[in-house]
Enzyme design. Structure first.
Site, mmCIF file in Angstrom:
data_model
loop_
_atom_site.group_PDB
_atom_site.id
_atom_site.type_symbol
_atom_site.label_atom_id
_atom_site.label_comp_id
_atom_site.label_asym_id
_atom_site.label_seq_id
_atom_site.Cartn_x
_atom_site.Cartn_y
_atom_site.Cartn_z
ATOM 1 N N SER A 18 0.815 -1.143 -0.009
ATOM 2 C CA SER A 18 0.010 -0.039 -0.057
ATOM 3 C C SER A 18 0.845 1.194 -0.003
ATOM 4 C CB SER A 18 -0.931 0.018 1.177
ATOM 5 O OG SER A 18 -1.477 1.433 1.433
ATOM 6 N N HIS A 41 -1.281 -1.258 -4.364
ATOM 7 C CA HIS A 41 -2.479 -0.872 -3.369
ATOM 8 C C HIS A 41 -2.468 0.577 -3.361
ATOM 9 C CE1 HIS A 41 -5.606 -2.223 -0.751
ATOM 10 N NE2 HIS A 41 -5.399 -1.196 -0.166
ATOM 11 N N HIS A 74 -8.457 0.769 -3.683
ATOM 12 C CA HIS A 74 -9.357 0.607 -2.387
ATOM 13 C C HIS A 74 -10.164 1.837 -1.947
ATOM 14 C CE1 HIS A 74 -9.377 -0.541 2.102
ATOM 15 N NE2 HIS A 74 -10.539 -0.620 1.597
ATOM 16 N N MET A 76 -12.505 4.162 0.128
ATOM 17 C CA MET A 76 -12.900 4.407 1.546
ATOM 18 C C MET A 76 -13.368 5.829 1.350
ATOM 19 S SD MET A 76 -9.655 2.712 3.494
ATOM 20 C CE MET A 76 -8.856 2.886 1.987
ATOM 21 N N ASP A 183 -6.495 -6.921 4.333
ATOM 22 C CA ASP A 183 -5.671 -5.456 4.287
ATOM 23 C C ASP A 183 -5.796 -4.954 5.521
ATOM 24 O OD1 ASP A 183 -5.052 -2.966 3.467
ATOM 25 O OD2 ASP A 183 -6.987 -2.271 2.450
HETATM 26 C C1 DX5 Z 1 -6.072 0.946 5.810
HETATM 27 C C2 DX5 Z 1 -5.773 0.945 4.428
HETATM 28 C C3 DX5 Z 1 -4.714 0.055 4.311
HETATM 29 C C4 DX5 Z 1 -3.305 0.432 5.036
HETATM 30 C C5 DX5 Z 1 -2.491 -0.737 5.477
HETATM 31 O O1 DX5 Z 1 -7.303 1.890 5.876
HETATM 32 O O2 DX5 Z 1 -6.824 0.381 3.795
HETATM 33 O O3 DX5 Z 1 -4.470 -0.509 3.023
HETATM 34 O O4 DX5 Z 1 -2.412 1.168 4.354
HETATM 35 O O5 DX5 Z 1 -1.463 -0.563 6.139
HETATM 36 P P1 DX5 Z 1 -0.647 -1.505 6.995
HETATM 37 O O6 DX5 Z 1 -0.284 -2.562 6.279
HETATM 38 O O7 DX5 Z 1 0.316 -0.871 7.626
HETATM 39 O O8 DX5 Z 1 -1.953 -1.839 8.258
HETATM 40 ZN ZN ZN Z 2 -6.334 -0.500 1.566
#
Ligand code: DX5
Ligand code: ZN
Length: 229
Positions: A18, A41, A74, A76, A183
């Protein structure tokens, strides 16, 4: 650039770093550094559905220009449909939207497919797997959140492993073939158990970008996951 599925095509494990955890002022170099992964990602946050504000379709386009790795986007955001279609137009291979944010999920999945993207549905930690029963057959990936969406670097919620197992059982029982992605909070500590439960795609933000040698981090995560299958 033409897309590939990473350099290690023989591995059943797909790693999706990510870029939320990358050094954004050096994003091009950061993306070059993860060329042994399988996806980029891209976390799109609107500052409303989650408190953080991040990237939009321009970053997807820039990532596509910089790398042959496919983009796993992704979303959000409060209203995922318009931005999902923009993400598809920007070249994202998979576009995931949250079931909690999208009452018209079936329609959006169809619209994404018509734009040439793979629709994916994401589940927050508090949302049961049963929430997906009516949409599972229409998506190509299900994203099980291992943390509350919004930030990288949060602690993994252990119950996620059981949710992946339930989802894998649903997939088998209905002879479906969507990928299962986890994730949030993914690391060497949980990759084996997640793989054993049925995870195909491992998103890793802080684990990969927090390491000085990203290729070594990706290889170690892949090995830990492979050991779990
Ligand atoms: C959180 C994101 C993730 C995040 C993961 O809302 O969707 O993709 O970047 O980061 P780590 O692996 O550090 O939990
Ligand atoms: Zn994510």
């Amino acid at each position: 650039m033409p897309e590939t599925l990473g350099t290690d095509r023989t591995s059943p494990v797909r790693i999706a770093p990510s870029i939320l955890s990358a050094d954004l002022l050096r994003l091009g170099e950061e993306i070059e550094d993860i060329s042994t992964a399988d996806f980029i990602h891209v976390d799109v946050m609107d500052g409303v559905w989650v408190p953080h504000l991040t990237f939009g379709p321009d970053v997807i386009m820039a990532s596509r220009r910089a790398s042959s790795l496919p983009v796993d986007c992704h979303l959000m955001v409060e209203d995922p449909a318009p931005i999902a279609l923009q993400a598809a137009e920007a070249g994202a291979r998979y576009v995931s939207f949250h079931i909690e944010a999208c009452p018209l999920a079936h329609r959006l999945a169809q619209e994404l497919r018509a734009k040439g993207a793979h629709p994916a549905i994401a589940l927050n930690p508090a949302t049961p797997v049963s929430a997906l029963e009516e949409i599972a057959q229409y998506v190509d990936m299900v994203v099980v959140m291992g943390v509350e969406p919004g930030f990288s670097g949060q602690a993994f919620i252990p119950r996620t492993v059981g949710k992946v197992r339930e989802l894998a059982e649903l997939r088998d029982a209905r002879a479906l073939d969507f990928l299962i992605e986890v994730d949030g909070g993914v690391s060497l500590e949980n990759a084996g158990a997640l793989a054993e439960a049925g995870t195909d795609v491992f998103v890793a933000g802080s684990f990969v970008f927090g390491a000085s040698d990203r290729a070594a981090a990706i290889a170690s995560l892949r090995a830990a996951a492979e050991a779990g299958y």
